[in-house]
Design a protein around this motif. Structure first.
Motif, PDB file in Angstrom:
ATOM      1  N   SER A  10       1.330  -1.061  -0.506  1.00  0.00           N
ATOM      2  CA  SER A  10      -0.097  -0.299   0.095  1.00  0.00           C
ATOM      3  C   SER A  10       0.836   1.191   0.176  1.00  0.00           C
ATOM      4  O   SER A  10       1.507   1.502   0.918  1.00  0.00           O
ATOM      5  CB  SER A  10      -0.384   0.087   1.206  1.00  0.00           C
ATOM      6  OG  SER A  10      -1.330   1.082   1.411  1.00  0.00           O
ATOM      7  N   GLN A  12       1.484   5.218  -0.584  1.00  0.00           N
ATOM      8  CA  GLN A  12       0.840   7.120  -1.157  1.00  0.00           C
ATOM      9  C   GLN A  12       0.255   7.283  -2.577  1.00  0.00           C
ATOM     10  O   GLN A  12       1.306   6.507  -2.897  1.00  0.00           O
ATOM     11  CB  GLN A  12       1.935   8.224  -0.657  1.00  0.00           C
ATOM     12  CG  GLN A  12       2.220   8.670  -0.882  1.00  0.00           C
ATOM     13  CD  GLN A  12       3.414  10.273  -0.549  1.00  0.00           C
ATOM     14  OE1 GLN A  12       4.225   9.407   0.564  1.00  0.00           O
ATOM     15  NE2 GLN A  12       3.772  11.595  -1.422  1.00  0.00           N
ATOM     16  N   ARG A  13      -0.471   8.132  -2.686  1.00  0.00           N
ATOM     17  CA  ARG A  13      -1.300   7.988  -4.374  1.00  0.00           C
ATOM     18  C   ARG A  13      -0.610   9.458  -4.586  1.00  0.00           C
ATOM     19  O   ARG A  13       0.017  10.240  -4.112  1.00  0.00           O
ATOM     20  CB  ARG A  13      -2.574   8.513  -4.481  1.00  0.00           C
ATOM     21  CG  ARG A  13      -2.980   6.815  -3.279  1.00  0.00           C
ATOM     22  CD  ARG A  13      -4.928   6.974  -3.183  1.00  0.00           C
ATOM     23  NE  ARG A  13      -5.208   8.564  -2.795  1.00  0.00           N
ATOM     24  CZ  ARG A  13      -6.267   8.369  -2.607  1.00  0.00           C
ATOM     25  NH1 ARG A  13      -6.939   7.571  -3.189  1.00  0.00           N
ATOM     26  NH2 ARG A  13      -6.701   9.626  -2.376  1.00  0.00           N
ATOM     27  N   ASP A 146      -3.015   3.735  -1.230  1.00  0.00           N
ATOM     28  CA  ASP A 146      -3.242   4.190   0.588  1.00  0.00           C
ATOM     29  C   ASP A 146      -5.057   4.258   0.641  1.00  0.00           C
ATOM     30  O   ASP A 146      -5.299   3.331   1.730  1.00  0.00           O
ATOM     31  CB  ASP A 146      -2.382   4.940   1.506  1.00  0.00           C
ATOM     32  CG  ASP A 146      -2.337   5.837   0.438  1.00  0.00           C
ATOM     33  OD1 ASP A 146      -3.550   7.165  -0.412  1.00  0.00           O
ATOM     34  OD2 ASP A 146      -1.429   7.034   1.446  1.00  0.00           O
ATOM     35  N   GLN A 147      -5.508   5.082   0.437  1.00  0.00           N
ATOM     36  CA  GLN A 147      -6.874   5.475   0.685  1.00  0.00           C
ATOM     37  C   GLN A 147      -7.750   4.134   0.633  1.00  0.00           C
ATOM     38  O   GLN A 147      -9.035   4.040   1.289  1.00  0.00           O
ATOM     39  CB  GLN A 147      -7.682   6.855   0.419  1.00  0.00           C
ATOM     40  CG  GLN A 147      -6.927   7.671   0.639  1.00  0.00           C
ATOM     41  CD  GLN A 147      -6.276   8.109   2.470  1.00  0.00           C
ATOM     42  OE1 GLN A 147      -7.286   7.892   2.779  1.00  0.00           O
ATOM     43  NE2 GLN A 147      -5.153   8.276   2.155  1.00  0.00           N
ATOM     44  N   ALA A 149      -6.838   0.793   0.803  1.00  0.00           N
ATOM     45  CA  ALA A 149      -6.523   0.155   0.985  1.00  0.00           C
ATOM     46  C   ALA A 149      -6.913   0.284   2.686  1.00  0.00           C
ATOM     47  O   ALA A 149      -7.354  -0.586   2.681  1.00  0.00           O
ATOM     48  CB  ALA A 149      -4.813  -0.035   1.370  1.00  0.00           C
ATOM     49  N   ALA A 150      -7.190   1.190   3.173  1.00  0.00           N
ATOM     50  CA  ALA A 150      -7.747   1.627   4.490  1.00  0.00           C
ATOM     51  C   ALA A 150      -9.618   1.856   3.996  1.00  0.00           C
ATOM     52  O   ALA A 150      -9.645   0.613   5.452  1.00  0.00           O
ATOM     53  CB  ALA A 150      -7.378   3.026   4.354  1.00  0.00           C
ATOM     54  N   THR A 165     -10.332   8.454   6.823  1.00  0.00           N
ATOM     55  CA  THR A 165      -9.243   9.332   7.835  1.00  0.00           C
ATOM     56  C   THR A 165      -8.116   9.724   7.132  1.00  0.00           C
ATOM     57  O   THR A 165      -8.713  11.204   6.654  1.00  0.00           O
ATOM     58  CB  THR A 165      -8.586   8.353   6.112  1.00  0.00           C
ATOM     59  OG1 THR A 165      -8.854   7.009   5.379  1.00  0.00           O
ATOM     60  CG2 THR A 165      -7.373   8.310   6.190  1.00  0.00           C
ATOM     61  N   ASP A 337      -3.823   2.032  11.749  1.00  0.00           N
ATOM     62  CA  ASP A 337      -3.648   1.595  10.385  1.00  0.00           C
ATOM     63  C   ASP A 337      -3.641   0.745   9.255  1.00  0.00           C
ATOM     64  O   ASP A 337      -3.303  -0.190   8.866  1.00  0.00           O
ATOM     65  CB  ASP A 337      -1.909   1.179  10.345  1.00  0.00           C
ATOM     66  CG  ASP A 337      -1.135   2.098   9.446  1.00  0.00           C
ATOM     67  OD1 ASP A 337      -1.462   1.929   8.963  1.00  0.00           O
ATOM     68  OD2 ASP A 337       0.437   1.837   9.564  1.00  0.00           O
ATOM     69  N   SER A 339      -4.472   1.254   5.745  1.00  0.00           N
ATOM     70  CA  SER A 339      -3.800   0.255   4.813  1.00  0.00           C
ATOM     71  C   SER A 339      -2.837  -0.457   5.001  1.00  0.00           C
ATOM     72  O   SER A 339      -2.944  -1.463   4.153  1.00  0.00           O
ATOM     73  CB  SER A 339      -3.205   2.348   4.240  1.00  0.00           C
ATOM     74  OG  SER A 339      -3.309   2.958   4.447  1.00  0.00           O
ATOM     75  N   CYS A 340      -2.186  -0.826   6.313  1.00  0.00           N
ATOM     76  CA  CYS A 340      -1.014  -1.878   5.955  1.00  0.00           C
ATOM     77  C   CYS A 340      -2.088  -2.826   5.517  1.00  0.00           C
ATOM     78  O   CYS A 340      -2.146  -4.477   5.076  1.00  0.00           O
ATOM     79  CB  CYS A 340      -0.557  -2.056   7.378  1.00  0.00           C
ATOM     80  SG  CYS A 340       1.074  -0.804   7.004  1.00  0.00           S
TER      81      CYS A 340
END
Length: 400
Positions: A10, A12-13, A146-147, A149-150, A165, A337, A339-340
């Protein structure tokens, strides 16, 4: 390492880099999603960047990639070049309706399609990490922004599920089902994830400065640890007419002004650091309310669940005030966390570690569900004054 059955990444976009396909060397540093130079780049394309890579473009040895693509390329020692639908849809170069790179936008920006990576499913066998890196080859089974993924980590699988988020910035996402929403204002369509035949679309809006505002206040020694801010804010009845405008990187929806400035307004001789801290936290909740109102106006889908994540959602003052302002329950999970967790979940599904999304839902644990305690009208005057402060911060950097 040999116990790891699959790896999910995951990232940062909307941060990108270009590099030489043959040598693996990059042409420039990452250009970040928060880079204010992009204001000028939108107006006139970055000729210096084009000049640097022109020869490589002509030789078809230049690659364009977001962070996921760059990491995949490096981890596989240059053997793999790909991205997934969630990352591609965040670049602005992808058509979420046709599910492919937009030939219209790329030609408008003079970006040859040959630079762009093939777009794969979010859960997919992207190749293996080179054995030299970890001692064993590990299959890379998911790439995800990441978003998104979250969103997946929060188990926002139903149409109408909402994720809030609060990290570096605030990102409000709603699951819109199988098709992207046609929006004209503050919310933009994204691909959440694609797994086989299943495509899940999101509508998203964001505010650029959330955690950054708290970090900035910490650097000014208003407090030593972010965990203190909740107690500081709660020790006061109100901010005594002090308002903070959180826009170090301009204002996003609904005002969309890259020339706005961050500011405090309403300072008095009696203003203490406690008032300043409370004003910063209140501004985060007011921004949440603004984004939520835009979502209700533009996305005509009933909200089912609202789930929060990110470092700032540890702050119960911000969480409670947001719940009051939007008059909705907000669920804060045990693990923040997301995103992970989302990347791991997508990779785990791909290798059969989990059988389906129902199994993932059972793993999710709520820590606190915040319920509205005050009527939003009690904040109405404060929010009106804050909106006035926001308007006075606009167009600052255009002044001569």
């Amino acid at each position: 390492m040999n116990q790891i059955v699959g790896l999910g990444i995951s990232t940062q976009r909307a941060t990108f880099i270009t590099w030489n396909k043959k040598t693996g060397n990059h042409f420039h540093n990452f250009i970040s999603w928060q880079d204010l130079r992009a204001i000028e780049l939108v107006k006139s394309w970055n000729s210096s960047l084009i000049m640097k890579v022109q020869n490589a473009i002509e030789e078809e040895s230049c690659c364009f990639g977001t962070i996921d693509t760059w990491l995949l390329h490096k981890l596989t020692k240059g053997s793999e070049f790909a991205t997934d639908f969630s990352n591609a849809s965040t670049t602005g170069l992808f058509d979420p309706y046709e599910m492919c790179w937009s030939s219209f936008i790329t030609s408008l920006l003079s970006i040859p399609l040959s630079l762009l990576p093939p777009v794969r499913d979010t859960s997919f066998n992207f190749g293996s990490v080179d054995e030299e890196i970890f001692g064993v080859p590990i299959p890379i089974m998911a790439l995800v922004a990441d978003q998104q993924a979250a969103m997946f980590g929060e188990c926002c699988f139903q149409t109408g599920d909402v994720k809030l988020t609060m990290g570096t910035g605030t990102f409000l996402d709603i699951n819109t089902g199988s098709y992207p929403q046609q929006n004209v204002g503050g919310f933009y369509p994204l691909i959440g994830w694609k797994i086989g035949q299943e495509v899940v679309c999101l509508a998203e809006s964001n505010a650029g400065d959330t955690g950054t505002a708290i970090k900035w206040a910490q650097q000014l020694d208003l407090f030593t640890d972010a965990s203190e801010t909740e107690k500081m804010a709660k020790s006061l009845e109100d901010s005594e007419g002090v308002y903070f405008v959180p826009c170090f990187s301009g204002l996003q929806a609904p005002l969309n002004d890259p020339c706005a400035c961050a500011s405090f307004m309403g300072l008095k001789p009696s203003t203490s650091k406690y008032h300043l801290v409370r004003a910063i936290l209140e501004s985060i909740a007011f921004r949440n309310k603004q984004l939520y109102e835009v979502m209700q106006k533009e996305i005509h889908i009933p909200v089912t669940n609202i789930r929060a994540d990110g470092g700032v959602c540890k702050n119960s003052f911000v969480m409670q005030m947001t719940s009051d302002l939007i008059n909705e329950k907000i669920d804060r999970p045990v693990h923040l966390d997301m995103s992970c967790l989302g990347a791991a979940s997508l990779a785990g599904l791909a290798v059969g570690f989990w059988t389906d999304k129902e199994e993932l839902k059972k793993l999710r644990q709520s820590e606190t569900v915040f319920k509205p305690q005050k009527k939003w009208q009690e904040y109405e005057m404060s929010m009106e004054n804050w909106v006035k402060a926001v308007k006075r911060s606009m167009n600052w950097y255009n002044k001569t």
